[in-house]
Design a protein around this motif. Sequence first.
Motif, short mmCIF file in Angstrom:
data_model
loop_
_atom_site.label_atom_id
_atom_site.label_comp_id
_atom_site.label_asym_id
_atom_site.label_seq_id
_atom_site.Cartn_x
_atom_site.Cartn_y
_atom_site.Cartn_z
N TYR A 28 85.42 64.10 21.80
CA TYR A 28 86.33 64.57 20.77
C TYR A 28 87.70 63.93 20.96
N GLN A 29 88.38 63.68 19.85
CA GLN A 29 89.74 63.16 19.92
C GLN A 29 90.67 64.32 19.59
N TYR A 30 91.50 64.67 20.55
CA TYR A 30 92.38 65.81 20.35
C TYR A 30 93.55 65.45 19.44
N MET A 31 94.02 64.22 19.48
CA MET A 31 95.09 63.74 18.60
C MET A 31 94.64 62.41 18.00
N PRO A 32 93.87 62.45 16.92
CA PRO A 32 93.31 61.22 16.38
C PRO A 32 94.37 60.22 15.90
N MET A 34 96.97 59.37 17.41
CA MET A 34 97.39 58.58 18.55
C MET A 34 96.36 57.49 18.85
N TYR A 35 95.09 57.79 18.62
CA TYR A 35 94.03 56.83 18.92
C TYR A 35 93.87 55.79 17.81
N GLU A 36 93.93 56.24 16.60
CA GLU A 36 93.67 55.38 15.44
C GLU A 36 94.87 55.44 14.50
N SER A 37 95.95 54.76 14.85
CA SER A 37 97.15 54.78 14.02
C SER A 37 96.99 53.86 12.82
#
Length: 187
Positions: A28-32, A34-37
């Motif tokens: 899971y991505q908790y802050m998407p 941040m990962y996929e700007s």
Amino acid sequence: MKSLLKIAVVTGIIVSFSSCKDNSKPNYQYMPNMYESVAYETYSESDAFNSPTGLKGKEGQLPPNGSIKRGFVPYEYPDTPEALLAVKAANLKSPLDSTKVDMKKAQELFDIYCAICHGTAGDGQGKLVKQQKFLGVPSYKDRQINEGSVFHVQTYGLNSMGSYANQLSQEERWMVASYVMELKSKL
């Protein structure tokens, strides 16, 4: 107490093994964000500053009306031949206090920026003139000049001479103008 400690250690080991990444099941991505700007193209137009003025996002980059940069004193004469004649006719004087003008510093600035063409004595026989790179550089003795006209020419340039407004501050240009008038008096 020892059994409670053993149970906690075993539980921690089980949790750590079960929480390892499985490539078949992504984590899971908790802050998407941040990962996929969102990728923006460099120098492309942006809708970040949309306004009804039609400036296409540029009003955030423009200074407010009537503002001037810190330390800048406006010069009211434009870059025209008529303005040069007006400056000569008005006999514009330096706003610097005559005791504040450091003639040694003014001479250094003149030697750096002006003497290559005008000569160290202001006679129009600088190094580039002697090498015939530039011809027709006038002597200050033959010219009808005053401090204001020298400042004006340094600010905007005239004929083959370019502007020195980017190299010299306003105070430095006024200092050089005072030094040129001193050279003219010696010729």
